[in-house]
Design a protein around this motif. Structure first.
Motif, PDB file in Angstrom:
ATOM      1  N   ARG A  77       0.861  -1.184   0.000  1.00 42.39           N
ATOM      2  CA  ARG A  77       0.000   0.000   0.000  1.00 42.39           C
ATOM      3  C   ARG A  77       0.897   1.233   0.000  1.00 42.39           C
ATOM      4  O   ARG A  77       1.711   1.427   0.910  1.00 42.39           O
ATOM      5  N   LEU A  96       1.094   5.516  -0.494  1.00 37.90           N
ATOM      6  CA  LEU A  96       0.462   6.821  -0.590  1.00 37.90           C
ATOM      7  C   LEU A  96       1.363   7.729  -1.410  1.00 37.90           C
ATOM      8  O   LEU A  96       2.513   7.979  -1.031  1.00 37.90           O
ATOM      9  N   THR A 155      -2.741   4.997  -3.392  1.00 33.30           N
ATOM     10  CA  THR A 155      -3.667   6.088  -3.109  1.00 33.30           C
ATOM     11  C   THR A 155      -2.953   7.380  -3.471  1.00 33.30           C
ATOM     12  O   THR A 155      -1.857   7.645  -2.980  1.00 33.30           O
ATOM     13  N   ILE A 173      -3.014  11.559  -3.687  1.00 35.27           N
ATOM     14  CA  ILE A 173      -3.668  12.764  -3.178  1.00 35.27           C
ATOM     15  C   ILE A 173      -2.905  14.003  -3.609  1.00 35.27           C
ATOM     16  O   ILE A 173      -1.691  13.958  -3.845  1.00 35.27           O
ATOM     17  N   LEU A 194      -7.455  11.831  -5.104  1.00 37.28           N
ATOM     18  CA  LEU A 194      -8.313  12.505  -4.144  1.00 37.28           C
ATOM     19  C   LEU A 194      -7.753  13.892  -3.862  1.00 37.28           C
ATOM     20  O   LEU A 194      -6.539  14.059  -3.753  1.00 37.28           O
ATOM     21  N   TYR A 249      -4.609  14.392   6.286  1.00 34.43           N
ATOM     22  CA  TYR A 249      -5.185  13.227   5.610  1.00 34.43           C
ATOM     23  C   TYR A 249      -5.263  12.046   6.563  1.00 34.43           C
ATOM     24  O   TYR A 249      -4.382  11.827   7.397  1.00 34.43           O
ATOM     25  N   ASP A 280      -6.434   7.709   6.802  1.00 38.00           N
ATOM     26  CA  ASP A 280      -6.819   6.482   6.128  1.00 38.00           C
ATOM     27  C   ASP A 280      -7.025   5.404   7.189  1.00 38.00           C
ATOM     28  O   ASP A 280      -6.335   5.387   8.207  1.00 38.00           O
TER      29      ASP A 280
END
Length: 233
Positions: free
Chosen positions: A24, A26, A47, A49, A67, A74, A76
């Motif tokens: 995962r 970011l 993800t 942003i 996003l 932020y 999550d």
């Protein structure tokens, strides 16, 4: 297939330092989404942003479901294996708040990955080389870059970047919050110019990168790129 464009030197480096596929990640400050798309193509769960509405719209238009969010606040539900910031941290203020949040978003073995531009590491030779190269390309119609003949390059450089966080400040803020794993000083000016090219000429970017790298090796230019990886304390 791996290519050899200026930006793909970044991809090769990320392949070395990021956790394996399925991680995962970011992408904080994703811009137009090119990096997020590449990381997803390599099998990561990404993800993306960005605080910029225009950047988020461009990312979504290219197929990256970005996003609109500020890293400083932020949240999550699940921890990330890596937080990647590519040429975005120097725009974020205050650094301390942003990096505290990045640390909180990482899992116990999570890694912070920064690919950055340290404008304060540039000297007169670097500013002169940058503006001379950019002006020549602009004159040839190959770059979208303002030509300001007669201006002192050091003054011009400082005025263009003084609102950005310095390399020294970024390093200090990361060191206070993370355990450094690796720090590298790299070429960056050619990549900066490459982002202004109107035709996306990969061969031209690579030639600029080669010249810059050789000048750094000879001691006539300083490296202004900063790449680091660090882990949660």
């Amino acid at each position: 297939m791996e290519t050899t464009s200026g930006d793909n030197h970044q991809y090769s480096w990320l392949g070395e330092v990021l956790p394996g596929p399925g991680s995962r990640i970011l992408d904080a400050g994703c811009g137009r989404g090119e990096l997020a798309a590449e990381l997803a193509r390599r099998g990561h769960g990404v993800t993306a942003i960005d605080v910029s509405e225009a950047a988020v719209a461009a990312s979504r238009a290219s197929g990256v479901p970005a996003l609109r969010a500020d890293l400083a606040d932020y949240y999550d539900d699940e921890p990330f294996d890596a937080v990647v910031m590519s040429l975005s941290l120097h725009h974020m203020h205050p650094l301390e708040t942003v990096l505290d949040r990045a640390s909180a978003l990482l899992g116990p073995d999570g890694v912070l990955v920064l690919d950055e531009f340290a404008w304060d590491w540039a000297n007169a030779a670097a500013a002169t080389w940058f503006y001379d190269a950019a002006s020549l390309l602009a004159a040839a119609g190959l770059a979208d870059f303002p030509r300001e003949a007669g201006r002192d390059p050091v003054t011009r450089w400082r005025e263009a970047h003084e609102d950005h966080a310095t390399g020294a400040a970024m390093l200090a803020a990361v060191t206070e919050r993370f355990e450094m794993a690796d720090v590298r000083r790299e070429p960056y000016l050619s990549r900066y110019i490459g982002g202004k090219l109107t035709n996306g000429d990969t061969e031209l970017v690579n030639e600029l990168w080669r010249i810059e790298r050789e000048r750094i090796a000879s001691g006539t230019l300083p490296p202004t790129g900063l790449r680091l990886t660090a882990r949660r304390m």
